[in-house]
Design an enzyme around this catalytic site. Structure first.
Site, PDB file in Angstrom:
ATOM      1  CB  THR A 290     -77.533  -4.688  25.503  1.00 37.38           C
ATOM      2  OG1 THR A 290     -77.896  -3.776  24.469  1.00 37.38           O
ATOM      3  CG2 THR A 290     -76.459  -5.621  24.961  1.00 37.38           C
TER       4      THR A 290
ATOM      5  CG  PHE B 258     -73.720  -7.675  28.450  1.00 35.53           C
ATOM      6  CD1 PHE B 258     -74.826  -6.856  28.666  1.00 35.53           C
ATOM      7  CD2 PHE B 258     -72.630  -7.143  27.776  1.00 35.53           C
ATOM      8  CE1 PHE B 258     -74.853  -5.547  28.197  1.00 35.53           C
ATOM      9  CE2 PHE B 258     -72.647  -5.835  27.310  1.00 35.53           C
ATOM     10  CZ  PHE B 258     -73.761  -5.045  27.520  1.00 35.53           C
TER      11      PHE B 258
END
Ligand code: PEP
Ligand code: MN
Length: 640
Positions: A536, A538
């Protein structure tokens, strides 16, 4: 013994418990954990534990079974992070210390310091006192060498670590160095350990040539009981019958020590192997095994080195090793310690919000989710393990916290390698024009089955987690526990909290390991996600007025921007053409509907900026060829 204090203990009660223990002759250390506060009481004294248990504010007393006490995981469950200047060593960080075996001259150490710094080392090593096997070998430049080392550390902004060989030198060395190194030959020089421990300074403790892990941890205990908490262990190979390498690198010491002790452990592949070509593979094996870093010898001209030339890397080899380490880190859930991020005082001050209970002049980072969430992991990766966090229930709350000054920064997910874009944050960025993207980071998402300690998965009937996490672990759930019902929950870390509060041992949750640690729950199965390539990404956000200050001095490698296009053929193409002409390598193109304007879209772009172009000019060109162009931010590339 470990004296576990009640949650509501008053300061007076705690002081009384500590002074009672000291009165019995114990050394007392207070350890504040995520869930409870304990007092560690160590020493040769004996007291009936029931006497302590009866003191007001004491919950229970537990003996420490190991001979090393302060160093033991029994006393302190959380990983210790040792700070050396602005560098953090321990936990999930990988810290690289590099430099020559010995400081040979001012010019030599300056030249190597520059090279290792450029390649990514964050600390500089170099011996000024060399404990050589032969009295006729080079013994080091002594205090003169420390002066050169200090100058090089200052010039290239790296804390320095160097070996101390005599208790008589300790006082003198303090004025020059940031971290003491105790060499393998001195690991059991107890007078030296006591003298160094008393300074309270950080210490790198090498494993003795033929020391067992227990003896090594006892040496750490000497340092700690003398007055320092800042001990980093270093595996550097042990003597065995094998002569193909200088020593035998005991890689298994890394997971063993991590289990037995809360202290950080790093590895020294140079002295372990004694052979240059073995240094890089062994460095990677140490890091893959869980080491929090390496100490490695690098020399500009190893053939002419005064000591350990054959095991010293050439600068180019070190550069290659750093790139390999950087590639390895996200795969094993680690972060390479980079130039420490200094938060300018002006940013800290700017965030003092009088209506907020948070104290001013502190870096506060907002994220969405509960404590222990993957976003918290990303936050600590980008900033530091001890940054203050503000857990926000909704993305909107996190954005509002940054905008209002309750938080200085936000670390917000924007895309997942399997699931694609996370839409809420993209929509919120558009409405929050006062915010800028000033950085990015990525984490590998490793899911775990988390339950009460000692639970057998056969007894688990229900598993709670975020729907996406459940979907990502579908194969495991169907194969290993087909009888269990998967129940959607709004948040992975929140699911762990829910299970804990519920108290029912037949329920479990799926979440990241920090959530288990935060809630004091057990990881029953590790890495249960179907696809391990689950990352993921960010954005790091801050308010516009802080952005310039934060990115000052950092590389401007990547840009994020958004724009709309007019409703005509080739409108998007025109913008893409500019990117192509200017050589911007697009990393992502996302479109989102514009509320209130059916079938019209905002485009979001992330692109790498070539060093050769005038990016301000490019922005003007894009703005002229589109509608509502906004530069979201320019920042250092955080993705490999
Ligand atoms: C060193 O790091 O310079 C050194 C001498 O290492 P060790 O004590 O591990 O032999
Ligand atoms: Mn050496």
């Amino acid at each position: 013994m470990i004296v576990i204090l009640k949650n509501g203990i008053t300061k007076e009660e705690k002081d009384k418990v500590a002074s009672t223990l000291k009165g019995y002759g114990f050394i007392v250390k207070e350890i504040v954990g995520e869930n409870d506060t304990v007092l560690g009481a160590v020493g040769s004294s004996h007291v009936d534990p029931r006497i302590i248990e009866l003191l007001p504010g004491v919950s229970s007393v537990v003996p420490i079974s190991k001979p090393y006490k302060l160093a033991s995981r029994e006393l302190k469950k959380d990983d210790t992070i040792v700070k050396v200047g602005r560098v953090s060593i321990g936990g999930n960080r990988v810290c690289v210390m590099a430099g020559p075996c010995a400081v040979e001259s001012y010019d030599q150490i300056m030249a190597i310091a520059e090279k290792v710094r450029e390649a990514g080392a964050v600390m500089l090593r170099g011996g000024a006192f060399k404990p050589r096997t032969s009295p006729y070998s080079f013994q080091g430049l002594g205090e003169e060498g420390l002066k050169y080392l200090q100058a090089a550390g200052k010039a290239f902004d790296m804390p320095i670590v160097t070996e101390v060989v005599s208790p008589l030198d300790v006082e003198m060395m303090i004025q020059y160095i940031d971290m003491f190194q105790i060499g393998a030959r001195n690991m059991q020089n107890f007078e030296l350990l006591k003298a160094v421990g008393k300074t309270g300074m950080p210490v790198l403790l090498k494993r003795g040539m033929s020391a067992t892990i227990e003896e090594w941890l006892m040496a750490a205990e000497y340092l700690m009981s003398s007055g320092t908490d800042k001990v980093v262990l270093c595996e550097r190979g042990i003597r065995t019958y094998e002569r193909a390498t200088r020593n035998t690198l005991d890689v298994s010491a890394v997971p063993v020590v991590r289990k037995l002790s809360h202290l950080p452990i790093i590895g020294d592949p140079s002295h372990a192997t004694g052979i240059r070509d073995m240094v890089s593979p062994m460095s990677l094996s140490l890091i893959a095994a869980g080491a929090s870093g390496i100490e490695v010898e690098v020399h500009n001209n190893p053939e002419k080195a005064c000591s350990d030339g054959p095991q010293s890397l050439y600068p180019q080899q070190f550069e290659k090793l750093m790139r390999d380490i950087e590639a390895l880190c996200p795969v094993i859930g680690k972060t390479l310690e980079k130039t420490p991020r200094i938060i300018p005082e002006s940013i800290k001050e700017a965030s003092v919000d009088l209506s907020s209970p948070l104290e001013g002049r502190e870096t506060v980072v907002a994220f969405q989710g509960e404590r222990g969430a993957f976003s918290e992991l990303a936050t600590r990766r980008f900033f530091n393990e001890d940054v203050k966090v503000l857990a926000c229930h909704f993305f909107k709350d996190a954005f509002d916290a940054i905008a209002s000054g309750k938080a200085n920064f936000g670390v917000i997910p924007v895309e997942n390698a399997l699931g694609g874009a996370v839409y809420d944050p993209l929509d919120l960025i558009k409405t929050h024009s006062e915010l800028k993207v000033v950085g990015e980071t990525e984490i590998r998402v490793v899911h775990n089955l988390i339950g009460f300690p000692g639970t057998d998965i056969k007894d688990i009937k229900k598993v709670y987690s975020h729907p996406q996490a459940i979907a990502q672990c579908k194969e495991f759930l169907e194969r290993e526990m087909p009888w269990a019902e998967a129940i959607p929950f709004f948040d992975t870390a929140g699911a762990v909290g829910f299970v804990k509060n519920n108290g029912d041992k037949s329920i479990a949750a799926i979440a990241g390991s920090p959530a288990a640690l935060y809630h004091g729950m057990e990881i029953l199965r590790q890495g249960i996600e179907t696809n391990p390539s689950n990352y993921t990404r960010f954005y790091v956000l801050t308010r516009e007025e802080n952005a310039e200050e934060f990115i000052k001095g950092r590389k401007k490698e990547k840009a994020s921007f958004l724009f709309n296009v007019s409703d005509e053929p080739g409108a998007l193409m025109k913008v893409l053409e500019i990117l192509y002409q200017r050589g911007l390598n697009m990393q992502k193109l996302e479109s989102r509907p514009i509320p209130g304007k059916p079938w019209e879209y905002t485009f979001y772009v992330d692109a790498l900026i070539p060093a050769s172009i005038d990016f301000d000019e490019t922005c003007k060109e894009i703005a002229a060829s589109s509608v509502g162009f906004r530069l979201l931010g320019v920042y250092e590339n955080g993705i490999l």
